[in-house]
Write an enzyme that holds these catalytic residues in place. Structure first.
Site, PDB file in Angstrom:
ATOM      1  N   HIS A  45      34.200  17.887  -7.405  1.00  0.00           N
ATOM      2  CA  HIS A  45      33.729  17.605  -8.743  1.00  0.00           C
ATOM      3  C   HIS A  45      32.687  16.307  -8.734  1.00  0.00           C
ATOM      4  O   HIS A  45      31.717  16.273  -9.170  1.00  0.00           O
ATOM      5  CB  HIS A  45      34.596  17.575  -9.674  1.00  0.00           C
ATOM      6  N   GLU A  99      29.758  16.782  -6.710  1.00  0.00           N
ATOM      7  CA  GLU A  99      28.614  17.302  -7.375  1.00  0.00           C
ATOM      8  C   GLU A  99      27.905  16.488  -8.228  1.00  0.00           C
ATOM      9  O   GLU A  99      26.490  16.587  -8.292  1.00  0.00           O
ATOM     10  CB  GLU A  99      29.545  18.555  -8.427  1.00  0.00           C
ATOM     11  N   HIS A 100      28.589  15.430  -8.937  1.00  0.00           N
ATOM     12  CA  HIS A 100      27.878  14.714  -9.618  1.00  0.00           C
ATOM     13  C   HIS A 100      27.037  13.766  -8.650  1.00  0.00           C
ATOM     14  O   HIS A 100      25.866  13.214  -9.172  1.00  0.00           O
ATOM     15  CB  HIS A 100      28.846  13.867 -10.492  1.00  0.00           C
ATOM     16  N   GLU A 137      29.661   7.763 -11.261  1.00  0.00           N
ATOM     17  CA  GLU A 137      30.005   9.022 -11.342  1.00  0.00           C
ATOM     18  C   GLU A 137      31.634   9.320 -11.316  1.00  0.00           C
ATOM     19  O   GLU A 137      32.265   9.962 -11.953  1.00  0.00           O
ATOM     20  CB  GLU A 137      29.515   9.806 -10.708  1.00  0.00           C
ATOM     21  N   GLU A 152      35.767  12.172 -18.461  1.00  0.00           N
ATOM     22  CA  GLU A 152      35.604  13.471 -18.309  1.00  0.00           C
ATOM     23  C   GLU A 152      36.912  14.224 -18.278  1.00  0.00           C
ATOM     24  O   GLU A 152      37.361  14.928 -19.285  1.00  0.00           O
ATOM     25  CB  GLU A 152      34.493  14.406 -17.576  1.00  0.00           C
TER      26      GLU A 152
END
Length: 1006
Positions: A102, A105-106, A178, A203
């Protein structure tokens, strides 16, 4: 960017059949003919053709290829569709909870070799006309998709995406921003406390504030515990802070290689062009490597298991907050027919009022709704079926388990109702014809999991073949479906029963764990470590504030954008005194009906109950139908009958709006009279007398809205902040905001007698709305069938009760008084959802297009940097609609600090600290939003629902092109500068001492 690293919500087989915005009959096309000339073994631009597949039900010709040098897989779907789609996917299989796929990906999207600017992904949003662009992390794959109608734009985005995934910079600063970092609360103040920061970190704190997400993640991890599905691919906050920059780079090296990649291209751009760009610019520079990211099968259990978890207590809910479900591991999703069969069976088991589990579980009224995940799930290598209830009393757990077992026994013994099977197959047929807005994207994502595990996506798309095989199998063995139910649910020992109960100290425990973990990190810091943290924080801050030269990024220019709107020709006619808008469009043999019944005759004391009326009116029974047979006929002959509230501010006049209920449906042309007959029953003879049925629907409505608060907190904050500024905003919040949730919870939490008193209100509302008075209608159909369609609609309208009345559908509230408020809704969340709104102007005002551009400029050049990059929130934005301008943040660790950012953003605009080019980029973002494809079934809806004509749309477009930097500064000063216009603030978040100490704030506790 999106994280979907858990099982998804219910998914029926008809979702695989969603058709495109194109309306064409299956016929030869130049796009498809070009690929039909290919043969197995043909070589093109470094690829070898593996096979060619016709998919007539989707009007598509598919080509499967393999890249010779790297082994990269490629599926191309040729179709007469200008909205071309691209995606590249990698199998990503983490083995811990740090969230490495994840965060990767950022971070890949934070700069690359060819595009070495900070965050090119977000910067491209203002330089493209993409109809979609994002990146997504699932449990075992990561995909980077986009779609656009412009070929130059397509090639621009492909270049940015491929450079990002194959040549990312992966700078440590970007990982810190991130992923996670230790940093002073104030990066410039060494005396301020050191805290955890990071976009993904915050998040995921927000994700796991939601009990639904906690439950879904637990089901996956505990049902498949032995490999990658046993971990949290999105990242569990306590484990995220263990991830290192080195581990991130190693994961990229081992997973982001062409040998581990799968490409999808779709649309009318020639295949050769796709392959040329991909091979020549990227793949030919790599060699095939030995890499094995395959996911092994989960070892099967010899006995069922149980698991118990806790979640945050919902202070707005009742005492019934326990969730329980039975979860079964099924077959491999790469067995296409077995998966199709199980999807059919699971849909028959749970979907619709006549399904066995709906009747056994929901109608028992011991819970509020199905448990999360109920239905068939095929996002992992082996499919899963889940069924259970949420919103039950803890004492009823065993009762639910017994009901599930007995229901399976009953299905095995009695089978499924043939009408339900026929209705489901009809839904699939209709879904193949009904056109959605981004077919290529939906197809790529729907097939991602099957292809990720080396299944054949093209076989999976040949839905008609699977239906034929199922029909033949049922003819050969009438008990086939029952046998499968016994095999997978009665004899299957790999079953996990998960129970989740609320814990009032849950959030306190999470906060305590974070504080202790932070203390462990900080206590180990040396003086040198502390200096590095301070220096790195300042460096990151300077990096975020630096003005970059982004000219290396490709862009679409304003002079390349079409100056004229795409008109949506409609004709206004009168049928029996009722205003009807007709739109002849290529709807692929599907007829669309919308009706708006005006709410002006509904008294103010009844209006808060209108949303509940909308949720029950097509689900209670009507005419000769009880609710079960009505549901069955709806599925047999239509794509659904729906009702929803409609509140829209007038495009020109202040304090003026339309209020109504929208009734909508669609069907195959051959079923039009049956669909209209169902509406006749609903309008003429609704049955609202079934108390038990009504209670079931109220519970489900309240549960659905309650569970949406965490995922849509920013929407609720915006809605509440707008409520005091315009009469339309007030009514919208009453209907769709926290006020409506409070009403629903009050009904559900009351005595049964009080629930049934609400039925009387439903009957009063129905008398006001279910007639032809103050009704207006829109019909979309094929040109060749329009006359017959209108004749049927005219007959339907003539049968409705009441008298057709031609009147002004608008409500003007000249006495409305604006209220400026500051409100916090105190919730047991880990993060905040902020909203601030300003009173501005309606659609046709000359300043409205300027405010639209301003909103995009403010987000791209200020809010994103300050709230996401520096503040660590997952998202932020600015929107302008219905005479109100709103700012928001999403999953935000800050609250009052974000309000200060909102104020600073306005000052920044008023100073004019941006360039003419920045304004042009903001215009591109507006055009990107307004130029998305409109399906034939939705053509003319801007006029029907908003009253906005093609002429108004063209004027708006002309004015958008003309917006200048001076205009932006002018409207910022006029509408957003402090003291110039009324404004209001609302937010959802945890208890805040500074807010509590400030008497300006109104605090609404749960």
């Amino acid at each position: 960017m999106l994280h979907i690293s858990r099982l998804t919500h219910r998914k029926t087989v008809s979702s695989l059949a969603s058709s495109s915005r194109l309306l064409r009959r299956w016929k030869s096309s130049s796009v498809q003919d070009a690929v039909r000339s290919l043969k197995d073994g043909d070589r093109i631009h470094g690829y070898t053709v593996k096979r060619l597949v016709e998919i007539p039900e989707l009007m598509t010709t598919g080509v499967s290829l393999e890249h010779d040098k790297t082994g990269a897989q490629h599926c191309h779907y040729a179709r007469e569709d200008s909205n071309n789609t691209f995606s590249v996917m990698f199998r990503t299989t983490p083995m811990d909870d740090t969230g490495v796929p994840h965060i990767l990906e950022h971070t890949t999207l934070c700069g690359s070799q060819k595009y070495p600017v900070r965050d090119p992904f977000f910067k491209m949003i203002n330089r493209t006309l993409a109809t979609f662009m994002n990146a997504m992390t699932a449990s075992d794959w990561t995909v980077y998709p986009f779609s656009t109608q412009n070929q130059k734009d397509y090639e621009n985005l492909m270049s940015v995406y491929l450079d990002a995934v194959f040549y990312p910079q992966l700078r440590e600063l970007d990982f810190s921003q991130e992923g996670w970092r230790l940093e002073h609360e104030d990066p410039n103040n060494s005396e301020s406390p050191i805290i955890f920061k990071g976009v993904v970190y915050n998040e995921m704190k927000g994700v796991f504030s939601d009990s639904v997400n906690l439950f879904m993640q637990a089901v996956q991890n505990k049902l498949l515990p032995d490999h990658t599905y046993g971990v949290v691919s999105g990242g569990d906050p306590p484990a995220i802070t263990d991830l290192t920059w080195k581990q991130l780079k190693e994961f990229h090296h081992s997973h982001y290689h062409p040998t581990n990649s799968k490409f999808v291209t779709y649309g009318d751009i020639p295949l050769e062009r796709h392959l040329e760009l991909i091979n020549n610019n990227y793949l030919e520079k790599f060699d095939r490597i030995n890499i094995d990211t395959r996911v092994p099968l989960q070892p099967r259990w010899s006995e069922p298991r149980t698991a118990h978890i806790t979640c945050p207590h919902d202070p707005t809910g009742t005492e019934k907050q326990t969730t329980v479900s039975a979860n079964f591991l099924l077959s491999e999703i790469t067995d296409i027919f077995e998966s199709f069969t199980m999807n059919i069976i699971c849909t028959l088991l749970t979907d619709g009022e006549t399904s066995p589990f709906y009747q056994a579980l929901l109608e028992a009224n011991i819970g509020s709704d199905y448990a999360p995940l109920t239905g068939y799930q095929d996002i992992m290598k082996e499919a899963v079926f889940c069924v259970g209830l949420r919103g039950i009393h803890s004492d009823d757990v065993n009762k639910v388990k017994d009901i599930i077992s007995v229901t399976f026994d009953k299905v095995i013994s009695e089978g499924f109702d043939q009408k339900n099977i026929d209705a489901l197959l009809h839904r699939i047929e209709l879904a193949l014809k009904h056109q959605t807005g981004n077919f290529g994207l939906n197809m790529a994502l729907n097939m991602a999991s099957v292809w990720n595990h080396d299944g054949d996506p093209m076989v999976a798309l040949q839905i008609n073949n699977q239906i034929s095989q199922l029909r033949q199998t049922l003819a050969d063995n009438p008990t086939f479906l029952q046998d499968k139910v016994k095999q997978y649910f009665k004899d299957n020992k790999h079953c996990l029963v998960v129970t989740m109960e609320p814990d009032k100290d849950y959030e306190e425990g999470r906060n305590k764990e974070e504080a202790e973990r932070l203390e462990r990190h900080v206590s180990q810091l040396t003086a040198a470590d502390r200096k590095i943290i301070l220096d790195t924080g300042k460096e990151l801050l300077a990096n975020q504030m630096a003005v970059e030269d982004v000219n290396c990024l490709p862009t679409i220019h304003l002079d390349e954008i079409e100056r004229k709107i795409k008109s949506e020709p409609v004709e206004a006619i009168n049928l029996g005194g009722i205003s009807v808008q007709k739109c002849a469009a290529p709807t692929n043999g599907v007829s669309y009906l919308r009706m708006i019944s005006n709410l002006a005759s509904v008294s103010d004391d009844l209006k808060p109950y209108v949303p509940l009326f909308c949720n029950v009116i097509t689900k209670m029974g009507a005419g000769a139908h009880d609710y079960k047979s009505l549901s069955q006929d709806i599925d047999l002959y239509t794509g659904g009958l729906s009702a929803g509230v409609h509140v829209k501010a007038h495009h020109t006049e202040d304090k003026t709006y339309e209020q109504g209920v929208t009734f909508s449906s669609y069907c195959l042309d051959r079923n039009l009279d049956r669909m209209l007959g169902l509406w006749t029953d609903v309008f003429s003879r609704p049955d609202l007398k079934d108390n038990d049925r009504f209670l079931t629907l109220v519970n489900m409505t309240a549960a659905e809205m309650s569970s949406s608060v965490v995922s849509r907190g920013h929407s609720f904050a915006i809605s509440h902040s707008r409520a005091g500024l315009t009469p339309a905003g007030f009514l919208q919040e009453q209907f769709e905001g926290l006020t409506q949730l409070e009403l629903l919870n009050g009904i559900v939490g009351g005595e049964p007698e009080s629930v049934f008193k609400v039925i009387n209100k439903m009957e009063q509302i129905s008398k006001c709305l279910l007639n032809k008075s103050n009704l207006r209608v829109a019909v979309n159909a094929m040109p060749e069938s329009m006359d017959a369609t209108l004749k049927s609609v005219e007959g339907f309208l003539s049968s409705l009760p009441g008298d057709a009345v031609v009147s002004n559908y608008l409500t003007k509230d000249t006495d409305y008084k604006v209220k400026e408020t500051q409100t916090q809704f105190e919730r047991p969340f880990s993060v905040n959802y902020m909203g601030k709104s300003f009173l501005t102007v309606p659609y046709t005002h000359e300043d409205f297009p300027r405010l639209r551009v301003l909103a995009k400029l403010m987000w791209a050049k200020f809010l994103h940097r300050e709230i996401r990059e520096k503040g660590g929130a997952y998202g932020s934005g600015a929107v302008c609609s219905d005479g109100v301008f709103s700012l928001f943040s999403y999953r935000d660790p800050n609250s009052l600090k974000t309000l200060e950012v909102f104020d600073e953003a306005v000052k920044w605009l008023c100073r004019g600290d941006y360039t003419h080019n920045d304004v042009d980029e903001a215009k591109l973002s507006v055009f990107q939003e307004s130029d998305k494809p409109v399906t034939p079934g939705n053509s003319g809806m801007m006029l029907f629902t908003n009253g906005v004509t093609d002429e108004m749309r063209q004027t708006m477009r002309d004015q958008l092109f003309q917006v200048t930097k001076k205009d932006i500064t002018s409207v910022a000063l006029r509408y957003l500068k402090k003291g110039e216009r009324s404004n209001a603030v609302s937010f959802l978040g945890p208890a805040n001492q500074k807010v509590q100490e400030d008497q300006k704030w109104k605090i609404i506790k749960s």
